[in-house]
Design a protein around this motif. Sequence first.
Motif, PDB file in Angstrom:
ATOM      1  N   ASP A  42       0.515  -1.546   0.183  1.00 24.49           N
ATOM      2  CA  ASP A  42       0.011   0.077  -0.500  1.00 24.49           C
ATOM      3  C   ASP A  42       1.059   1.628   0.094  1.00 24.49           C
ATOM      4  O   ASP A  42       0.649   2.340  -0.689  1.00 24.49           O
ATOM      5  N   ASP A  43       1.933   1.136   0.559  1.00 25.28           N
ATOM      6  CA  ASP A  43       2.660   2.051   1.127  1.00 25.28           C
ATOM      7  C   ASP A  43       3.783   2.706  -0.097  1.00 25.28           C
ATOM      8  O   ASP A  43       4.061   3.897  -0.519  1.00 25.28           O
ATOM      9  N   ILE A  44       4.032   1.527  -0.962  1.00 23.58           N
ATOM     10  CA  ILE A  44       4.838   1.583  -2.537  1.00 23.58           C
ATOM     11  C   ILE A  44       4.029   2.786  -3.457  1.00 23.58           C
ATOM     12  O   ILE A  44       4.573   3.175  -4.199  1.00 23.58           O
ATOM     13  N   LEU A  45       2.269   1.835  -3.233  1.00 21.49           N
ATOM     14  CA  LEU A  45       1.846   2.170  -4.704  1.00 21.49           C
ATOM     15  C   LEU A  45       1.679   3.208  -3.874  1.00 21.49           C
ATOM     16  O   LEU A  45       1.274   4.344  -4.958  1.00 21.49           O
ATOM     17  N   GLN A  46       1.159   4.402  -3.036  1.00 15.18           N
ATOM     18  CA  GLN A  46       1.242   5.730  -2.909  1.00 15.18           C
ATOM     19  C   GLN A  46       2.570   6.497  -3.421  1.00 15.18           C
ATOM     20  O   GLN A  46       2.550   7.134  -3.879  1.00 15.18           O
ATOM     21  N   ASP A  47       3.815   5.798  -3.345  1.00 11.95           N
ATOM     22  CA  ASP A  47       4.794   6.389  -3.700  1.00 11.95           C
ATOM     23  C   ASP A  47       5.195   6.625  -5.105  1.00 11.95           C
ATOM     24  O   ASP A  47       5.680   7.825  -5.878  1.00 11.95           O
ATOM     25  N   LEU A  48       4.173   5.414  -4.944  1.00 13.61           N
ATOM     26  CA  LEU A  48       4.807   5.607  -7.283  1.00 13.61           C
ATOM     27  C   LEU A  48       3.724   5.778  -7.799  1.00 13.61           C
ATOM     28  O   LEU A  48       3.553   5.842  -9.023  1.00 13.61           O
ATOM     29  N   LYS A  49       2.287   6.062  -6.746  1.00  5.57           N
ATOM     30  CA  LYS A  49       1.422   6.970  -7.611  1.00  5.57           C
ATOM     31  C   LYS A  49       0.768   6.048  -8.801  1.00  5.57           C
ATOM     32  O   LYS A  49       0.163   6.164  -9.527  1.00  5.57           O
ATOM     33  N   LEU A  50       0.444   4.881  -7.869  1.00 10.88           N
ATOM     34  CA  LEU A  50      -0.528   3.951  -8.213  1.00 10.88           C
ATOM     35  C   LEU A  50      -1.325   3.209  -7.488  1.00 10.88           C
ATOM     36  O   LEU A  50      -1.292   3.284  -6.918  1.00 10.88           O
ATOM     37  N   THR A  51      -2.517   2.613  -8.742  1.00 13.27           N
ATOM     38  CA  THR A  51      -3.506   1.784  -8.306  1.00 13.27           C
ATOM     39  C   THR A  51      -3.211   0.701  -7.736  1.00 13.27           C
ATOM     40  O   THR A  51      -2.821   0.017  -8.856  1.00 13.27           O
ATOM     41  N   PRO A  52      -4.172   0.312  -7.094  1.00 10.42           N
ATOM     42  CA  PRO A  52      -3.624  -1.876  -6.904  1.00 10.42           C
ATOM     43  C   PRO A  52      -4.120  -2.582  -8.684  1.00 10.42           C
ATOM     44  O   PRO A  52      -3.537  -3.612  -8.448  1.00 10.42           O
ATOM     45  N   GLN A  53      -5.085  -1.967  -9.272  1.00  9.80           N
ATOM     46  CA  GLN A  53      -5.317  -2.738 -10.197  1.00  9.80           C
ATOM     47  C   GLN A  53      -4.287  -2.778 -11.365  1.00  9.80           C
ATOM     48  O   GLN A  53      -3.814  -3.784 -11.777  1.00  9.80           O
ATOM     49  N   GLN A  54      -3.176  -2.153 -11.201  1.00  8.67           N
ATOM     50  CA  GLN A  54      -2.310  -2.009 -12.250  1.00  8.67           C
ATOM     51  C   GLN A  54      -1.199  -2.785 -11.292  1.00  8.67           C
ATOM     52  O   GLN A  54       0.161  -3.067 -12.195  1.00  8.67           O
ATOM     53  N   LEU A  55      -1.153  -3.979 -10.092  1.00 13.29           N
ATOM     54  CA  LEU A  55       0.234  -4.517  -9.624  1.00 13.29           C
ATOM     55  C   LEU A  55      -0.732  -5.730 -10.023  1.00 13.29           C
ATOM     56  O   LEU A  55       0.152  -6.762  -9.998  1.00 13.29           O
ATOM     57  N   ASP A  56      -1.851  -5.788 -11.044  1.00 14.12           N
ATOM     58  CA  ASP A  56      -2.308  -7.035 -11.132  1.00 14.12           C
ATOM     59  C   ASP A  56      -1.270  -7.465 -12.554  1.00 14.12           C
ATOM     60  O   ASP A  56      -1.408  -6.943 -13.450  1.00 14.12           O
ATOM     61  N   ILE A  57      -1.484  -8.997 -12.241  1.00 12.22           N
ATOM     62  CA  ILE A  57       0.055  -9.811 -12.789  1.00 12.22           C
ATOM     63  C   ILE A  57      -0.927 -10.237 -14.668  1.00 12.22           C
ATOM     64  O   ILE A  57      -1.967 -10.745 -13.788  1.00 12.22           O
ATOM     65  N   PRO A  58      -0.413  -9.691 -15.652  1.00 12.73           N
ATOM     66  CA  PRO A  58      -0.993  -9.891 -17.193  1.00 12.73           C
ATOM     67  C   PRO A  58      -0.633 -11.052 -17.103  1.00 12.73           C
ATOM     68  O   PRO A  58       0.122 -11.269 -17.248  1.00 12.73           O
TER      69      PRO A  58
END
Length: 791
Positions: free
Chosen positions: A102-118
Amino acid sequence: MSNSMYNKVWHQTQEALNSLLDKESQHVIEPQRNQVFIFQMLATFYIKYVQIFRNLENIYDQMVHPQKRILIRKILDGVMGRILELKNEMVELELSEFHYFDDILQDLKLTPQQLDIPIPKYFLKEKLEVIRGREKILAQILAESGLDVPDMKTTVKAIPLEEAVKLIQITERARQGRLRALFMKQIYLQEYRAKQARILGEQVADAGAAALRIQKVWRGFHQYKKTDREREEEMVFLGMNPPPGFDDVSPAIKQAERVDRLRSEVQMKHEERYREALVMIKDDLRLIEGPDIKENLQDQIRHWFIECRNLTGTFPNYPKAEDGGSAVIFSNKTPEQVIDDILTNQDDEEKNKKKKKKTKKEKEKKGAKEKPKEEDEEWKMSPSVFLQSLQEGNSLYKDMWMNKDESWNFLQDYDPELIRQEMRKELDSEIRVQVDELMRQELKNLKLAVNKEKELPVKEGRKRGKKKGKKAKKGKRGKKDKDLTVDRTIESLYKELVEEGLLIQPLKVNMSDYIGEYSYLGTTLRHLSIEPMPSLLDMRQLITLYGILPLGSAAVHEKAPLVKSLLLAGPSGVGKKMLVHAICTETGANLFNLSAANLAGKYPGKSGLQMMLHVVFKVARQLQPSVVWIGDTEKTFYKKVPNAEKLNEPKRLKKQLPKILKLLQPDDRILIIGTTQRPFDAELQSFCKVYEKIILVPRPDYASRYVLWKQIIQRKGGLLTKALNISCLAKVTDGFTQGHIVEVVKDVLTEGRIRQQARKPLTAGEFITAITSMSPVYKEEEDCFKVNWMP
C-alpha cells in the motif's frame, strides 16, 4: 495504436528497464541488515518489473515487425523470470506468501489494479491450432466411448394418447377459467362505477375546481420527475453513480478490438514472409558469397600453418571438430594475433604453475581467518539467472534498434540487411566445418611432404575411448527408468487415459472470472502485528505467479525458482477447482485427474499402479504443459482410513508422490496441484513433503463480496437499479463463499424473473430469502484454517 506509437512505448519501456537494471546492479553488491529497508527495496523492484512486464506483453502482442518481436520475446521472458525471483526473495525474507504494498503504491502513484499480473496472450496464440486439434480428438474419444454425458441429449418419454388429450383439456379449461375471471372482474368494476355515479349523480362538478386539482397533480408529478433527474445528475457529477450507458460497450472499444484483430492478421503474414526470407536469403548468400568465404578461410588457415612453421619449426596440431575446429583459434582474431597468443601461452603456462602453488597456501590461510566473519548476519541478494539475459537484450536493443532509421519501413516488415548479417554467421559456421575437413587433410599432406611426419596410431586411445563410452552408456541406462510402454504410441496411451477417466477436459474458465478485490488494510494490520486474511485478488496473483507463468513459458520454467507442486486448501465453495481449471485454460495444459475417488477400482495392484503412473507422466511429458490434479488430497494422506473408504484404497499414491517429484526436471512443465477442504485429516509431515507451496484460499471479504454480487447478477442477466441494495447484500452475506453467491443468483434469476424486471425490479430481499437455507463458513472453521495453515 499505430506502429509508431508501439515503437514509442517500447523505447520508453526500455529506458525504464535500463534505469532499473542500473539501480539493481548497485543494490546487489551492497549487503544490508535492515529488514524493512530490504523489503521496501525488493517490493519496489517487483512493482517496477510488473509495470515493465505489462507494457512488454502488450507490445509483443501487437507489434508486427518480426525481428523486433524476437528481441521483445527474449526480454519479456527475462522480466517474467526476474519477477518470480524477486517474489521468491520476498517469501524467504518475510516467510509469507502474501505481501502488501500500500505505502509503496502511494509513493509510486499507482493504483492496486496496476499491480495485477497479466497473462501473456502468446501462451495460447502460438499453439492455438495444437490446442484445438487436441480438444477435437478428446471430444471424439469421449463421444465414441459414451463418456460425453453432459453433451448427450435427454430422451423424451412417450405418453399414451388418452393422457395427452387429458393434459390438453386441463390446460384449456385453465385458460378459459382465467379469461372468465378477467371478464367477471371487468363487469364488477363497471357495476361499481355505475353505483358510485348514482350516489353522486345529484352533485354537479365544478369545472374550475376539477381543472385546479388536475393542475396540482400534474405539477407535482412534473416537479418530482425534475427533482429526481437533477439528483441523478448530481450523483453522476460527484462520481457516486455511474453515468447512463456506463455498462454498454462504447464504439471506441469495438473499433480498438477490430484493429487488434487486424494487427494480429498482419503479424501472422509478416511472420510467414520473414520465415520465407530466411531460407531465400541464405540460399542467395551461399551462391554469391559462399565461394569467397570458403577461399578466405582456406587462405587464413594456410597462412597460420606457414607462420607457425616459421616460428616454432613444426606445423601446429589442428583442433578437433568436437572442440570447435578452426573457429576456436580464429574467433575474431587475425593470423598475426593467433601466432602471438601461441607464444605468450607457452610463457604463461610456466608462470601459472608457480602461482597455483602460492594461491593454494594463501587460500587456506584466508579461509581460516574468514570463518568467524560468517557469523555476522548480513542479507545479500541471491544471484539472478535472468539479469544477464536482460542486460544482453538491453544492449542488443541499444546497438540495433535504439537509433535505427526506419523511415523506409512504413509497414514494419522484416529488415533484409539484418537477416543477411545473421545468415552470414550461420553460413560461415557451416562452410568452416567443410573447410576444416579439407584443411586437416592438407595439413597431413604438408607434414608428410615437408617434415615426413606420420601420425601416431590411435588404436589404444580409441579402445579406451570406446570402453569409457560403454561405461557411460551403462551408467545412463541404469539411472533412467524402464519404459514400460515401448511398443505403444502416445496416441494409444492418450486414448487409454481418456477412456479410463484419468485425462479429462478442463472447463473453459479464465483467471479474470475469479472475481475479487484488493486488500486495502493489509499493511495497516501488519503494523499492528495482525496477520490479515489474503484477498481474492492476492490469490489470483499468486496462482498466476506459481502456476500460469512457469507453465506457459518453457524458458521461464527452466531457469526460474522451480515449483513442482501446489496445495490449495480452504472451505468448500471458495473456488479451488475453478483455479485448477483456470490454469489449464490460460496455458492450454492437459488436465489429469488422480483423485482418490477417481482412481477407485482402476489399475489394481502394485504393478497396475506403477503402470498407471508411468503412462500418466509419459503422456504429460510428451504433451506438456500438463497439470496433475489430486482432488480431496487429504484422503491420500489419511491418518486413519475410514471403514467406508477402505475398499477404495485412497492411500495408493502416498508413497509414490515423493518419488515422482524427485524425477521431475526443470524442463518438465508438469505441475501437481492438490485441493482439500479438510487438511486436518491428513498426516502433516508427509503432507508437507509432497506439496512445496501450501496456499490458503479464503472466503471473500466485504469488498470482494460487493464486486461478486454486482458482476454475477449482471452476468446472469439481472439489472442493477436503486431498488437493489448491493451493499446490504455484501454485509448480510458475511461468512458465505463465492459458491453460495453464484448458487443463490442462479436460483433467483430464472427466465421468468428476468422477464419481469422491467415492471418489477430486483430487491435484496429476494436474494436474502434464498440464502437463508445455506450454511455459512463459521468463524471457528476459518480460525482453524488461519491458525494451522498461515504463517
